[in-house]
Design a protein around this motif. Structure first.
Motif, PDB file in Angstrom:
ATOM      1  N   GLN A 664     100.531 -47.896  16.579  1.00  7.42           N
ATOM      2  CA  GLN A 664     101.066 -47.207  17.742  1.00  7.42           C
ATOM      3  C   GLN A 664     102.538 -47.622  17.890  1.00  7.42           C
ATOM      4  O   GLN A 664     102.839 -48.799  18.070  1.00  7.42           O
ATOM      5  N   PHE A 665     103.418 -46.639  17.816  1.00  9.20           N
ATOM      6  CA  PHE A 665     104.843 -46.961  17.904  1.00  9.20           C
ATOM      7  C   PHE A 665     105.554 -45.859  18.683  1.00  9.20           C
ATOM      8  O   PHE A 665     105.392 -44.670  18.392  1.00  9.20           O
ATOM      9  N   VAL A 666     106.325 -46.268  19.699  1.00  9.19           N
ATOM     10  CA  VAL A 666     107.157 -45.338  20.461  1.00  9.19           C
ATOM     11  C   VAL A 666     108.540 -45.964  20.616  1.00  9.19           C
ATOM     12  O   VAL A 666     108.689 -47.193  20.622  1.00  9.19           O
ATOM     13  N   GLY A 693      98.572 -52.323  18.219  1.00 10.09           N
ATOM     14  CA  GLY A 693      97.431 -51.774  17.511  1.00 10.09           C
ATOM     15  C   GLY A 693      96.688 -50.750  18.331  1.00 10.09           C
ATOM     16  O   GLY A 693      95.980 -49.901  17.793  1.00 10.09           O
ATOM     17  N   LYS A 694      96.829 -50.817  19.681  1.00 10.22           N
ATOM     18  CA  LYS A 694      96.155 -49.900  20.578  1.00 10.22           C
ATOM     19  C   LYS A 694      97.148 -49.373  21.595  1.00 10.22           C
ATOM     20  O   LYS A 694      98.074 -50.071  21.998  1.00 10.22           O
ATOM     21  N   VAL A 695      96.912 -48.137  22.050  1.00 12.14           N
ATOM     22  CA  VAL A 695      97.844 -47.508  22.987  1.00 12.14           C
ATOM     23  C   VAL A 695      97.952 -48.307  24.278  1.00 12.14           C
ATOM     24  O   VAL A 695      99.047 -48.522  24.804  1.00 12.14           O
ATOM     25  N   LYS A 696      96.824 -48.800  24.783  1.00 17.04           N
ATOM     26  CA  LYS A 696      96.848 -49.508  26.059  1.00 17.04           C
ATOM     27  C   LYS A 696      97.568 -50.849  25.971  1.00 17.04           C
ATOM     28  O   LYS A 696      97.901 -51.442  27.004  1.00 17.04           O
ATOM     29  N   GLU A 697      97.831 -51.331  24.751  1.00 18.06           N
ATOM     30  CA  GLU A 697      98.523 -52.612  24.580  1.00 18.06           C
ATOM     31  C   GLU A 697      99.995 -52.430  24.185  1.00 18.06           C
ATOM     32  O   GLU A 697     100.662 -53.390  23.822  1.00 18.06           O
ATOM     33  N   LEU A 698     100.498 -51.201  24.276  1.00 15.80           N
ATOM     34  CA  LEU A 698     101.850 -50.918  23.795  1.00 15.80           C
ATOM     35  C   LEU A 698     102.897 -51.834  24.413  1.00 15.80           C
ATOM     36  O   LEU A 698     103.811 -52.303  23.725  1.00 15.80           O
ATOM     37  N   PHE A 699     102.783 -52.102  25.706  1.00 16.44           N
ATOM     38  CA  PHE A 699     103.815 -52.873  26.377  1.00 16.44           C
ATOM     39  C   PHE A 699     103.456 -54.352  26.513  1.00 16.44           C
ATOM     40  O   PHE A 699     104.106 -55.088  27.258  1.00 16.44           O
ATOM     41  N   ASP A 700     102.452 -54.786  25.759  1.00 10.95           N
ATOM     42  CA  ASP A 700     102.101 -56.208  25.743  1.00 10.95           C
ATOM     43  C   ASP A 700     102.929 -56.973  24.714  1.00 10.95           C
ATOM     44  O   ASP A 700     102.954 -58.200  24.731  1.00 10.95           O
ATOM     45  N   TYR A 701     103.575 -56.272  23.808  1.00 12.33           N
ATOM     46  CA  TYR A 701     104.363 -56.905  22.748  1.00 12.33           C
ATOM     47  C   TYR A 701     105.843 -56.929  23.133  1.00 12.33           C
ATOM     48  O   TYR A 701     106.300 -56.157  23.981  1.00 12.33           O
ATOM     49  N   ARG A 702     106.595 -57.787  22.468  1.00  8.95           N
ATOM     50  CA  ARG A 702     108.022 -57.890  22.717  1.00  8.95           C
ATOM     51  C   ARG A 702     108.719 -56.578  22.367  1.00  8.95           C
ATOM     52  O   ARG A 702     108.406 -55.943  21.363  1.00  8.95           O
ATOM     53  N   THR A 703     109.661 -56.192  23.177  1.00  5.06           N
ATOM     54  CA  THR A 703     110.419 -54.969  22.926  1.00  5.06           C
ATOM     55  C   THR A 703     111.400 -55.175  21.773  1.00  5.06           C
ATOM     56  O   THR A 703     112.136 -56.164  21.732  1.00  5.06           O
ATOM     57  N   MET A 704     111.387 -54.258  20.845  1.00  2.00           N
ATOM     58  CA  MET A 704     112.352 -54.278  19.742  1.00  2.00           C
ATOM     59  C   MET A 704     113.648 -53.633  20.221  1.00  2.00           C
ATOM     60  O   MET A 704     113.631 -52.542  20.802  1.00  2.00           O
ATOM     61  N   ILE A 705     114.776 -54.295  19.981  1.00  2.10           N
ATOM     62  CA  ILE A 705     116.078 -53.788  20.383  1.00  2.10           C
ATOM     63  C   ILE A 705     116.975 -53.713  19.154  1.00  2.10           C
ATOM     64  O   ILE A 705     117.009 -54.642  18.334  1.00  2.10           O
ATOM     65  N   GLY A 706     117.676 -52.616  19.029  1.00  2.00           N
ATOM     66  CA  GLY A 706     118.610 -52.464  17.918  1.00  2.00           C
ATOM     67  C   GLY A 706     119.886 -51.774  18.366  1.00  2.00           C
ATOM     68  O   GLY A 706     119.863 -50.912  19.249  1.00  2.00           O
ATOM     69  N   VAL A 707     121.003 -52.157  17.775  1.00  3.88           N
ATOM     70  CA  VAL A 707     122.287 -51.524  18.064  1.00  3.88           C
ATOM     71  C   VAL A 707     123.006 -51.267  16.748  1.00  3.88           C
ATOM     72  O   VAL A 707     122.800 -51.975  15.754  1.00  3.88           O
TER      73      VAL A 707
END
Length: 743
Positions: A664-666, A693-707
């Protein structure tokens, strides 16, 4: 396209010399390619001075400016027209992207070079790098109402003549009658650059080879006072003549001195505009602006002579030329009543195709948009190399004459690119239209580089919008996979892919595809970390049901300033049309489960602030559902583009190479685009992403930031530039160089 460029109610001013006893004035405009924009500046000054114009003659670009002046365009409307034209499109054979379908537009923004080929002794469209179809279409629009056979001395507002060269006997051909756009197209057919114009037994090229400054023609037409304009810079030295195009240009220049001295001597007022380093191909907006200004400056330097000339003509300062308005239909007319449609050089099947596709039996009026759609369909659907829509004045309106050129035997495409990851790559395409009752086209595409690809495709062009398609593609992939910015392993595999799309709606901005696909993966080897080697990949095939939608209304494929782009796909992946195999770590089958579902989408909008700055927010992601997700279909991110290395790849600012992420990636991205000058761009991009790994856990992981930041220059060979980026996922900076269109 050209309608808005004209000034309402404008026409060239002239005085009926029979009403007032005065001498007839002839204006003579020489050839010189883009340098001829200076003619417009000179005409502005002549109008300002109140000089009447009774006769116009010209060669090459002089015939274009002079012909338009003769039918009623004044200098200011000519100025507006040339400044707003996309000359990089007009002087090529490219298709107008605004009138192409989504897939055709995508193809045109992939290949560097495209041309239609016709073989056989009866091919009448060859003989030059450019066939001039866009010029011909532009002339048809500019000269609406003057495209049928005319007497240029009687039927135009100002008597007009132009000069061409017949290369069959090296003779000078002076057009006093005929089809005005055809005559002008012949006069400016630079040898080798533009295909010649064939009329009867004559093969006509640029008139400058025999008479580049046709003062004698104006004298023969009755001009008693001649005002002439030439476009000569400083004489070239041997050191200046380098490269193929400069050598060809010098050959043309030395051949254009025929009659020059004699005609100069016949001129009452001769003005020569120095182009100050601009060439026959200088069609940039900056060059056009400068050249028109140079023309005005040259004419103003002769102001006293111009005013003195009025006494010789037989008028005084109180004289103002009479305004005449065109009596024939012109490009300012929005719609014109259609009395009938006539088809020339077309098969009965082609005629029927156009009648049914555009419902011509019910069409009672035509405008520039419908005219463009008809000619585009003749080239894109019916595979004609050239197509002309001619409006012939009739008693109650216009008769529409659709004239086709030769049918394409082959359509050749070529592209080339270089980047710091894959190095060089070449893309070759071959379109082969089939002569069937319902148009059918076959396409063969070959990609040479680190990633080899060969593709064959058959597309049916029925009279309705859908284009059923069958394709087979072979990929020989060599992919580097990174983990947190470090190279983890390399995988090499062959992929065979067959797809049938019974539904393929391909409209101007929109494409919808639905069908069935078969994939077979043959894994050659896998090199890298010990952990990566533990995963065994077995050769396997998949069947998938797919629905794809694409929408693109952006005004530029690479550097948009307005519009939107949206892509979405749903796929259901199986091994046997219903279920998916379960395998253990050694690759052995352990049973079956329901298929895998994949949902992906990306959406980008462009908002322009001022003339040069654009903000582009984008949202995208890919969600995988099912107890089994084959590794080859897993989510990957990195790089500059969607689907560059593998089809499911998503870009992410600050990550230069391909990395696997969870199922799951957004992500969301904001890009700031600043244009510098005409074609340079500075791009600043920031992105944030979530994975799990699951939609309901999307925001449980660290946010990836790129510039990342990039500088690009938009060239005729595609975007050329470099990117520098950093992300908290890789904790490394990366540098990427790109030269050319992405494929």
């Amino acid at each position: 396209m050209i309608i808005a460029l004209l000034m309402t109610g404008t026409a060239n001013a002239q005085l009926d010399s029979t009403a007032v006893k005065r001498k007839k004035v002839g204006v003579v405009l020489s050839g010189g390619g883009a340098k001829g924009m200076a003619h417009i500046g000179v005409l502005k000054v002549l109008e300002k001075a109140g000089i009447p114009v009774d006769i116009v003659t010209g060669t090459s670009i002089g015939s274009i400016v002079g012909g338009l002046y003769a039918i009623g365009y004044n200098a200011h409307s000519l100025d507006s027209m040339v400044r707003t034209q996309d000359w990089t499109y007009v002087i090529t054979d490219k298709e107008d992207l605004r009138n192409q379908s989504y897939l055709d537009r995508k193809k045109m923004n992939t290949y560097l070079f495209s041309t239609g080929l016709t073989f056989g002794k009866n091919n009448q469209t060859g003989g030059g790098l450019i066939k001039g179809k866009n010029l011909a279409e532009l002339f048809q629009k500019l000269f609406v109402g003057y495209t049928d056979s005319l007497d240029f001395n009687k039927d135009l507002k100002i008597p007009f003549a132009c000069v061409a060269t017949n290369i069959m006997d090296n003779s000078e051909v002076v057009f006093h009658s005929g089809r005005l756009p055809q005559a002008i197209r012949a006069s400016m057919s630079i040898p080798a650059a533009f295909s010649p114009v064939r009329i009867g037994d004559m093969v006509l090229v640029d008139g400058g080879l025999k008479n580049n400054y046709p003062v004698d023609v104006a004298r023969e037409m009755g001009a008693e006072v001649i005002i002439g304009v030439t476009l000569n810079g400083k004489p070239k030295t041997a050191e200046d003549v380098t490269g193929t195009m400069k050598i060809v240009g010098q050959i043309i220049d030395v051949n254009c001195v025929n009659k020059y001295a004699e005609n100069k001597a016949l001129s009452d007022l001769w003005m020569n505009v120095n182009p100050h380093g601009y060439s026959t191909a200088s069609f940039t907006s900056e060059a056009i602006d400068s050249l028109i200004r140079y023309g005005e400056e040259e004419a103003m330097s002769h102001w006293d002579e111009i005013i003195a000339l009025k006494e010789r003509i037989g008028i005084d300062d109180s004289f103002r030329p009479t305004i005449h308005y065109p009596v024939r239909p012109n490009a300012m007319t929005e719609r014109q009543h259609v009395t009938s449609f006539t088809f020339e050089n077309m098969t009965p099947q082609a005629e029927q195709f156009l009648k049914q596709k555009f419902h011509l039996s019910k069409v009672d009026s035509i405008d520039a948009k419908l005219e463009q759609s008809l000619t585009t369909s003749m080239r894109m659907d019916l595979f004609y190399l050239t197509a002309v829509c001619q409006l012939v004045p009739d008693d109650n309106g216009v008769r529409v004459v659709l004239s086709a050129g030769d049918r394409k035997s082959l359509q050749l495409h070529a592209g080339v690119r270089f980047d710091s990851e894959e190095y060089a790559a070449v893309l070759l395409g071959l379109g082969i239209p089939l002569k069937t009752a319902i148009p059918v086209e076959t396409d063969i595409t070959l990609r040479l580089g680190k990633r080899l690809m060969a593709r064959g495709e058959i597309t049916v062009h029925p009279r309705f919008f859908t284009r059923p398609t069958f394709s087979y593609t072979f990929h020989r992939n060599d992919v580097d996979v990174y983990t947190y910015g470090d190279l983890d392993y390399n995988i090499r595999y062959n992929q065979s892919q067959a797809e049938i799309l019974p539904i393929n709606f391909d409209l101007r901005h929109f494409n919808l595809q639905m069908g069935l696909r078969w994939d077979f993966f043959h894994y050659r080897n896998k090199l890298g970390s010990e952990m990566a080697k533990q995963v065994t990949l077995k050769n396997e095939h998949f069947f998938s049901y797919r629905a794809r939608m694409a929408f693109n209304s952006e005004d530029n494929w690479n550097f948009p300033t307005r519009g939107a782009r949206f892509n979405a796909e749903y796929a259901y992946l199986t091994n046997d049309f219903a279920q998916l195999n379960i395998r253990d770590i050694d690759g052995n089958k352990q049973g079956k489960t329901a298929g895998m579902s994949s949902v992906s989408a990306d959406w980008r909008m462009s908002f322009t602030i001022g003339n040069r700055f654009t903000l582009q927010p984008m949202f995208y992601g890919r969600l995988l559902f099912g107890s089994v997700v084959p590794a080859v279909f897993g989510n990957t991110i990195g790089g500059e583009w969607f689907g560059h290395y593998v089809e499911q790849q998503m870009p992410f600012a600050g990550i230069g190479n391909m990395e696997y992420v969870h199922n799951q990636f957004v992500a969301a991205q904001l890009q700031a685009q600043q244009r510098i000058g005409k074609s340079s761009y500075v791009l600043l991009r920031v992105a944030g992403g979530q994975q799990s790994g699951k939609v309901k856990e999307l925001f449980d992981y660290r946010t990836m930031i790129g510039v990342q930041g990039a500088f690009y220059y938009n060239t005729i060979v595609g975007p050329v530039g470099a990117t520098l980026g950093y992300s908290n996922h890789t904790k490394k900076a990366y540098f990427f160089i790109n030269l050319g269109y992405e494929f």
